[in-house]
Design a protein around this motif. Structure first.
Motif, PDB file in Angstrom:
ATOM      1  N   TYR A  44      30.951  29.184  47.146  1.00  0.00           N
ATOM      2  CA  TYR A  44      31.052  27.694  46.788  1.00  0.00           C
ATOM      3  C   TYR A  44      30.544  27.436  45.776  1.00  0.00           C
ATOM      4  N   GLN A  45      31.329  27.296  45.207  1.00  0.00           N
ATOM      5  CA  GLN A  45      31.420  26.266  43.539  1.00  0.00           C
ATOM      6  C   GLN A  45      30.956  25.359  43.534  1.00  0.00           C
ATOM      7  N   PRO A  46      30.039  25.311  42.798  1.00  0.00           N
ATOM      8  CA  PRO A  46      29.282  23.621  42.040  1.00  0.00           C
ATOM      9  C   PRO A  46      30.236  22.706  41.272  1.00  0.00           C
ATOM     10  N   TYR A  58      29.115  20.863  46.534  1.00  0.00           N
ATOM     11  CA  TYR A  58      29.461  22.555  45.934  1.00  0.00           C
ATOM     12  C   TYR A  58      31.277  22.593  47.596  1.00  0.00           C
ATOM     13  N   GLU A  59      31.926  22.798  46.421  1.00  0.00           N
ATOM     14  CA  GLU A  59      33.221  23.140  47.412  1.00  0.00           C
ATOM     15  C   GLU A  59      33.530  24.424  48.213  1.00  0.00           C
ATOM     16  N   ALA A  60      34.283  24.279  49.135  1.00  0.00           N
ATOM     17  CA  ALA A  60      34.387  26.060  49.268  1.00  0.00           C
ATOM     18  C   ALA A  60      35.174  26.086  49.620  1.00  0.00           C
ATOM     19  N   LEU A  61      35.104  28.202  49.018  1.00  0.00           N
ATOM     20  CA  LEU A  61      36.310  28.538  49.260  1.00  0.00           C
ATOM     21  C   LEU A  61      36.361  29.174  49.715  1.00  0.00           C
ATOM     22  N   LEU A  62      38.021  29.389  50.639  1.00  0.00           N
ATOM     23  CA  LEU A  62      38.032  30.879  51.400  1.00  0.00           C
ATOM     24  C   LEU A  62      37.705  32.132  50.378  1.00  0.00           C
ATOM     25  N   ARG A  63      37.328  33.370  51.405  1.00  0.00           N
ATOM     26  CA  ARG A  63      37.538  34.513  50.491  1.00  0.00           C
ATOM     27  C   ARG A  63      37.971  35.491  51.887  1.00  0.00           C
ATOM     28  N   TRP A  64      38.481  36.566  51.233  1.00  0.00           N
ATOM     29  CA  TRP A  64      39.029  37.490  52.589  1.00  0.00           C
ATOM     30  C   TRP A  64      38.822  38.745  51.398  1.00  0.00           C
ATOM     31  N   PRO A  74      42.582  33.463  47.859  1.00  0.00           N
ATOM     32  CA  PRO A  74      43.446  32.062  49.225  1.00  0.00           C
ATOM     33  C   PRO A  74      45.359  32.181  48.913  1.00  0.00           C
ATOM     34  N   ASN A  75      45.915  31.972  47.654  1.00  0.00           N
ATOM     35  CA  ASN A  75      47.313  31.391  47.371  1.00  0.00           C
ATOM     36  C   ASN A  75      47.124  32.620  47.870  1.00  0.00           C
ATOM     37  N   ASP A  76      46.936  33.704  48.073  1.00  0.00           N
ATOM     38  CA  ASP A  76      47.642  34.943  48.594  1.00  0.00           C
ATOM     39  C   ASP A  76      48.404  35.100  50.356  1.00  0.00           C
ATOM     40  N   PHE A  77      47.003  34.285  51.039  1.00  0.00           N
ATOM     41  CA  PHE A  77      47.305  34.533  51.974  1.00  0.00           C
ATOM     42  C   PHE A  77      47.529  32.974  52.618  1.00  0.00           C
ATOM     43  N   ILE A  78      47.452  31.820  52.721  1.00  0.00           N
ATOM     44  CA  ILE A  78      47.163  30.581  53.041  1.00  0.00           C
ATOM     45  C   ILE A  78      48.762  30.338  53.127  1.00  0.00           C
ATOM     46  N   PRO A  79      49.729  30.494  52.313  1.00  0.00           N
ATOM     47  CA  PRO A  79      51.237  30.066  52.847  1.00  0.00           C
ATOM     48  C   PRO A  79      51.169  30.733  54.218  1.00  0.00           C
ATOM     49  N   GLY A 118      49.210  22.212  57.417  1.00  0.00           N
ATOM     50  CA  GLY A 118      49.296  22.480  59.511  1.00  0.00           C
ATOM     51  C   GLY A 118      47.743  21.984  59.578  1.00  0.00           C
ATOM     52  N   GLU A 119      46.609  21.749  59.405  1.00  0.00           N
ATOM     53  CA  GLU A 119      45.288  21.979  60.050  1.00  0.00           C
ATOM     54  C   GLU A 119      46.081  19.718  60.569  1.00  0.00           C
ATOM     55  N   PHE A 120      46.535  18.767  59.977  1.00  0.00           N
ATOM     56  CA  PHE A 120      47.070  17.914  60.244  1.00  0.00           C
ATOM     57  C   PHE A 120      48.412  18.094  61.319  1.00  0.00           C
ATOM     58  N   MET A 175      42.174  13.901  46.565  1.00  0.00           N
ATOM     59  CA  MET A 175      43.183  13.553  46.868  1.00  0.00           C
ATOM     60  C   MET A 175      43.204  15.305  45.516  1.00  0.00           C
ATOM     61  N   ASP A 176      43.242  16.242  46.286  1.00  0.00           N
ATOM     62  CA  ASP A 176      43.090  17.695  45.340  1.00  0.00           C
ATOM     63  C   ASP A 176      44.215  17.912  43.965  1.00  0.00           C
ATOM     64  N   ASP A 177      44.007  18.278  43.477  1.00  0.00           N
ATOM     65  CA  ASP A 177      45.474  18.605  42.621  1.00  0.00           C
ATOM     66  C   ASP A 177      46.484  17.694  41.768  1.00  0.00           C
ATOM     67  N   PHE A 178      45.607  16.693  41.771  1.00  0.00           N
ATOM     68  CA  PHE A 178      46.556  15.024  41.446  1.00  0.00           C
ATOM     69  C   PHE A 178      47.497  16.023  40.216  1.00  0.00           C
ATOM     70  N   GLU A 233      39.423  19.117  37.237  1.00  0.00           N
ATOM     71  CA  GLU A 233      39.152  20.464  38.220  1.00  0.00           C
ATOM     72  C   GLU A 233      39.507  22.265  36.624  1.00  0.00           C
ATOM     73  N   GLY A 234      38.081  22.908  36.625  1.00  0.00           N
ATOM     74  CA  GLY A 234      38.978  24.112  35.836  1.00  0.00           C
ATOM     75  C   GLY A 234      38.468  24.274  34.494  1.00  0.00           C
ATOM     76  N   VAL A 235      36.466  23.045  34.293  1.00  0.00           N
ATOM     77  CA  VAL A 235      36.426  23.013  33.094  1.00  0.00           C
ATOM     78  C   VAL A 235      35.837  24.620  32.602  1.00  0.00           C
ATOM     79  N   GLN A 253      34.429  20.304  37.662  1.00  0.00           N
ATOM     80  CA  GLN A 253      34.221  21.347  38.264  1.00  0.00           C
ATOM     81  C   GLN A 253      34.724  22.741  37.778  1.00  0.00           C
ATOM     82  N   GLY A 254      33.987  23.794  37.461  1.00  0.00           N
ATOM     83  CA  GLY A 254      34.326  24.761  36.281  1.00  0.00           C
ATOM     84  C   GLY A 254      34.118  26.095  36.199  1.00  0.00           C
ATOM     85  N   TYR A 255      34.413  27.025  35.252  1.00  0.00           N
ATOM     86  CA  TYR A 255      33.556  28.201  35.467  1.00  0.00           C
ATOM     87  C   TYR A 255      32.589  27.770  34.209  1.00  0.00           C
TER      88      TYR A 255
END
Ligand code: C2E
Ligand code: MG
Ligand code: MG
Ligand code: MG
Length: 281
Positions: A44-46, A58-64, A74-79, A118-120, A175-178, A233-235, A253-255
């Motif tokens: 979770y990123q604040p 918080y934004e939920a971010l998938l980890r594997w 995620p960018n390596d397996f979500i596609p 794909g979820e839609f 709307m993400d990554d605008f 994003e990404g500050v 949001q950002g590091y």
């Protein structure tokens, strides 16, 4: 790689099956196993309201952690999850886990969850969100759903109807990554968005590149004109934070402000007030 290793390396691969295909197949097998065995985590990123720098969500971010390979972003397996349809069970797990975790925290801030096209298209996203809300007891107004411009490219009537149903629950839509996709201002007008997230690429360049700064400024103006909240994003630097504050950006949001952290690092809900009753007796 087979080429790098010289002629002999080609023997590593079964004839007729190229390395990329084998890797893809192995990734799919590992993803299926992770879906079956609950092999994913959420970090979770604040999100911060600006200029106060108070946590507002918080934004939920998938980890594997992939067996034998280690952490796999995620960018390596979500596609591939999108291509194979595995995104449907993965996305459902994310929604249930994020809502459940958010209910267990000490604060009642919003929780943002990323949704893939794909979820839609392959799944029943409206039913999945409804069940995650019902099972967790999370108030719908605490749930924000992030989608990208990619979702809006085709089958827009079906997508529009689903977004409207999600919004009718009381969830908000971002709307993400605008700015990185096939941005069309028509999308912002036609679809029921509450928020625009300005992509990190513009934020990271704005200190050096007047054009990137102008784009950030323009998106902020657009947000004000259309009555949409805007998140940067990404500050990563104080310089960027100051520039965003000067332009009136309301959320960041950002590091620089906060990195994603594991669910176990989040503040749990305070225990029931046993201590209070003990002192009274
Ligand atoms: P996103 O939704 O735009 O998420 C923000 C990404 O930027 C995250 O990467 C986050 O860790 C990273 N980030 C945040 N602040 C900074 C910063 O200051 N500098 C830099 N360089 N990066 C920063 P992550 O976790 O690797 O996720 C990448 C993308 O994968 C996400 O981009 C989102 O599109 C997708 N994704 C992540 N989790 C999920 C999920 O549960 N479901 C779906 N469908 N997609 C997800
Ligand atoms: Mg996101
Ligand atoms: Mg984003
Ligand atoms: Mg991004």
């Amino acid at each position: 790689r087979a080429k790098d290793g010289g002629r002999g390396a080609a023997c590593f691969f079964e004839p007729g099956m190229d390395a990329t295909l084998r890797e893809r197949h192995a990734l799919e097998q590992d993803l299926r196993a992770a879906v079956a065995s609950g092999g994913f985590q959420l970090h979770y990123q604040p999100l911060f309201s600006m200029p106060e720098r108070e946590i507002c969500g918080y934004e939920a971010l998938l980890r594997w952690t992939r067996p034998l390979r280690g952490p796999t972003p995620p960018n390596d397996f979500i596609p591939l999850a999108e291509e194979t349809g595995l995104i449907v069970p993965i996305g459902a797990w994310v929604l249930h886990a994020a809502c459940r975790d958010a209910v267990s925290w000490a604060d009642d801030r919003k929780i943002s969850v990323n949704l893939s096209p794909g979820e839609f298209k392959r799944g029943d996203i409206v039913a999945t969100v409804a069940s995650a809300l019902a099972e967790s007891g999370l108030p719908p107004r605490r749930l924000e759903l992030e989608v990208t411009e990619r979702l809006l490219l085709e089958d827009t009537d079906a997508v529009l109807s689903k977004l409207q149903q999600l919004r009718a629950f009381g969830c908000s839509i971002a709307m993400d990554d605008f700015g990185t996709g096939y941005s069309s201002l028509g999308y912002l007008w036609r679809f029921p968005f509450d928020r625009i997230k300005i992509d990190r690429s513009f934020v990271s360049e704005m200190a050096y590149d007047a054009k990137a700064a102008a784009i950030v400024d323009t998106v902020l103006s657009l947000g004000r004109a259309l009555n949409l909240e805007v998140t940067a994003e990404g500050v990563e630097t104080e310089h960027q934070a100051a520039a965003l504050n000067a332009l009136g950006c309301g959320e960041a949001q950002g590091y620089l402000l906060g990195r994603p952290r594991s669910a176990t690092e989040m503040d749990p809900c305070p225990p029931p007030p046993l201590a209070a009753s003990a002192t009274m007796s």
